[in-house]
Design a protein around this motif. Structure first.
Motif, short mmCIF file in Angstrom:
data_model
loop_
_atom_site.label_atom_id
_atom_site.label_comp_id
_atom_site.label_asym_id
_atom_site.label_seq_id
_atom_site.Cartn_x
_atom_site.Cartn_y
_atom_site.Cartn_z
N ARG A 285 0.85 -1.19 0.00
CA ARG A 285 0.00 0.00 0.00
C ARG A 285 0.89 1.24 0.00
NH1 ARG A 285 -2.94 -3.82 2.84
NH2 ARG A 285 -5.19 -3.85 2.38
N CYS A 286 0.37 2.32 -0.60
CA CYS A 286 1.20 3.52 -0.70
C CYS A 286 0.35 4.78 -0.60
CB CYS A 286 1.98 3.52 -2.02
SG CYS A 286 3.08 4.96 -2.22
N LEU A 287 0.74 5.67 0.29
CA LEU A 287 0.14 6.99 0.43
C LEU A 287 1.22 8.03 0.17
CD1 LEU A 287 -2.15 8.93 1.36
CD2 LEU A 287 -1.28 8.65 3.69
N ILE A 288 0.89 9.04 -0.62
CA ILE A 288 1.82 10.12 -0.96
C ILE A 288 1.27 11.42 -0.39
CG2 ILE A 288 2.87 11.43 -2.85
CD1 ILE A 288 2.41 8.80 -4.56
N VAL A 289 2.11 12.17 0.31
CA VAL A 289 1.66 13.41 0.94
C VAL A 289 2.64 14.53 0.61
CG1 VAL A 289 1.04 14.56 3.10
CG2 VAL A 289 0.64 12.10 2.85
N HIS A 290 2.12 15.62 0.05
CA HIS A 290 2.95 16.81 -0.12
C HIS A 290 2.08 18.06 -0.02
CE1 HIS A 290 1.62 17.53 -4.27
NE2 HIS A 290 2.02 16.33 -4.64
N GLU A 291 2.72 19.18 0.26
CA GLU A 291 2.02 20.44 0.52
C GLU A 291 1.63 21.16 -0.76
OE1 GLU A 291 3.21 24.63 2.68
OE2 GLU A 291 4.08 22.78 3.47
N ALA A 292 2.33 20.93 -1.84
CA ALA A 292 2.06 21.62 -3.10
C ALA A 292 0.70 21.22 -3.67
CB ALA A 292 3.16 21.30 -4.11
N THR A 293 0.23 21.99 -4.64
CA THR A 293 -1.05 21.69 -5.26
C THR A 293 -1.05 20.30 -5.88
OG1 THR A 293 -0.28 22.83 -7.24
CG2 THR A 293 -1.62 24.10 -5.72
N ARG A 294 -2.25 19.73 -6.04
CA ARG A 294 -2.38 18.34 -6.46
C ARG A 294 -2.06 18.13 -7.94
NH1 ARG A 294 -5.14 13.93 -4.37
NH2 ARG A 294 -5.92 12.40 -5.87
N THR A 295 -2.68 18.92 -8.82
CA THR A 295 -2.54 18.70 -10.26
C THR A 295 -1.11 18.93 -10.72
OG1 THR A 295 -4.83 19.34 -10.64
CG2 THR A 295 -3.35 19.40 -12.54
N ALA A 296 -0.51 17.90 -11.31
CA ALA A 296 0.87 17.95 -11.80
C ALA A 296 1.87 18.18 -10.68
CB ALA A 296 1.04 19.00 -12.89
N GLY A 297 1.48 17.94 -9.44
CA GLY A 297 2.43 17.98 -8.33
C GLY A 297 3.37 16.79 -8.41
N PHE A 298 4.44 16.82 -7.61
CA PHE A 298 5.41 15.73 -7.71
C PHE A 298 4.80 14.40 -7.27
CE2 PHE A 298 9.23 13.28 -6.48
CZ PHE A 298 9.87 13.31 -7.72
N GLY A 299 3.73 14.45 -6.49
CA GLY A 299 3.04 13.22 -6.09
C GLY A 299 2.49 12.46 -7.29
N ALA A 300 2.14 13.15 -8.36
CA ALA A 300 1.66 12.47 -9.56
C ALA A 300 2.76 11.62 -10.17
CB ALA A 300 1.13 13.49 -10.56
N GLU A 301 3.98 12.15 -10.20
CA GLU A 301 5.12 11.38 -10.71
C GLU A 301 5.40 10.18 -9.81
OE1 GLU A 301 8.39 10.36 -13.14
OE2 GLU A 301 6.68 11.69 -13.45
N LEU A 302 5.35 10.40 -8.50
CA LEU A 302 5.57 9.29 -7.58
C LEU A 302 4.52 8.20 -7.76
CD1 LEU A 302 6.43 11.28 -4.32
CD2 LEU A 302 8.02 9.90 -5.69
N SER A 303 3.25 8.62 -7.92
CA SER A 303 2.18 7.65 -8.11
C SER A 303 2.40 6.84 -9.37
CB SER A 303 0.83 8.37 -8.17
OG SER A 303 -0.22 7.46 -8.40
#
Length: 353
Positions: A285-303
């Motif tokens: 299981r994986c949860l990604i958390v960051h403060e920056a905005t969601r759309t095109a945030g670095f979390g999208a790359e991680l996902s």
């Protein structure tokens, strides 16, 4: 990921340790490197006599003189352009951009010049510069003092992007950045400059399980770029975070009694994809958390990376908790932050799958 980076502080030249906050650790990193290399210069708005708006450069001009620690005009493009030229000449400039929100006028110099200099010159020239800048929220600075633009720089080939979460890492990573021969963006989470806090309130985070990350050795030590750190280890799920959010997710997991494998990424470029893959394959299981905005945030790359590499090991969809796709609010800052409520809901969802 070596045990020396996750469990114990390395031996320093002097071999002694003290508790510092992140501001003090950054100041010490600058001091240590400047004392060893006369080519290192610190520059920026108010970094000299005043010692920086957050005091990260306090005392350095008095110690090293105005030719090595100097104030610049209010021109972010000019600051970064001058640093590119200094680096090509053979210096190691450390320009400070007073807030990350002010870095945009210098983007052309960073993207078109600094990031491409090694390639365009066939290796004849490099740009060994480290751009320091406070980023993220925490001071009710609103739209012009609180942005988290790390994904912009992660997209640019030739730039490295580093974000410490602890005083120990701040010093070791900054020394590594300054000594690196490529341009680095060093973002400093100002919400935790003076210590870790979590949630919507100033509640101290639980003590680190591996070692006290506020203990900072004297003298020179380095942390390799591209190596993540286990903030906590667990079997229930993997949480990927960096900067302030490492402290927030650790506190939420502690409050909910969740044994999570929390990876503090430390650097998003280069990224420790091997550590991420190993952890996700272990937990499923994986949860990604960051403060920056969601759309095109670095979390999208991680996902995307987690899904590409760990798809057959996942027992639930990858979840993200981020800032909202809105202008950064002044008065609603604590609602904008990923906090206990939204992170808690995401944890409940992913663990129920």
């Amino acid at each position: 990921m070596s045990d020396t980076q996750t469990k114990t502080a390395p031996a320093s030249e002097e071999g002694t340790e003290r508790r510092l906050n992140m501001i003090e650790a950054i100041n010490e990193a600058l001091d240590v490197t400047m004392s060893r290399d006369d080519n290192i210069v610190v520059m920026g708005e108010d970094v000299g006599y005043f010692g920086g708006v957050f005091r990260c450069t306090a005392g350095l001009q008095e110690k090293y003189g105005k030719s090595r620690v100097f104030d610049t005009p209010i021109s972010e493009c000019g600051i970064i352009a001058a640093a590119v030229g200094m680096g090509a000449y053979g210096l190691r400039p450390v320009p400070e951009i007073q807030f990350a929100d002010y870095i945009y006028p210098g983007l052309d110099q960073l993207i078109s010049e600094a990031a491409r200099l090694r390639y365009r010159s066939a290796g004849e020239y490099t740009s060994p510069m480290t751009v320091r800048s406070p980023f993220g929220g925490g001071i009710f600075g609103g739209q012009t003092h609180s942005q988290s633009p790390e994904a912009i720089f992660a997209h640019v080939s030739g730039l490295k992007t580093v974000i410490p979460a602890t005083p120990y890492d701040a010093k070791g990573l900054l020394i590594s950045c300054i000594e690196d021969n490529d341009p680095v963006i060093f973002f400093e989470p100002k919400r935790i400059y003076n210590g870790p806090f979590s949630g919507y309130y100033d509640k101290p985070v639980q003590p680190w399980k591996k070692f006290d990350a506020s203990i900072v050795p004297e003298g020179r030590y380095t942390i390799p770029l591209g190596k993540a750190r286990h903030a906590t280890e667990g079997e229930e799920l993997t949480i990927l975070a960096y900067g302030t959010m490492v402290h927030v997710v650790e506190a939420v997991c502690a409050e909910k009694g969740i044994e999570a494998d929390i990876l503090d990424l430390r650097t998003i470029v280069p990224l420790d994809i091997e550590a991420i893959e190993e952890s996700v394959k272990k937990t499923g299981r994986c949860l990604i958390v960051h403060e920056a905005t969601r759309t095109a945030g670095f979390g999208a790359e991680l996902s995307a990376l987690v899904t590409e590499r760990c798809f057959y090991h996942l027992e639930a969809p990858v979840e993200r908790v981020t800032g909202f796709d809105t202008p950064y609010p002044h008065s609603l800052e604590w609602a904008y932050f990923p906090g206990p409520i939204r992170i808690g809901e995401a944890l409940d969802k992913i663990l129920a799958e």
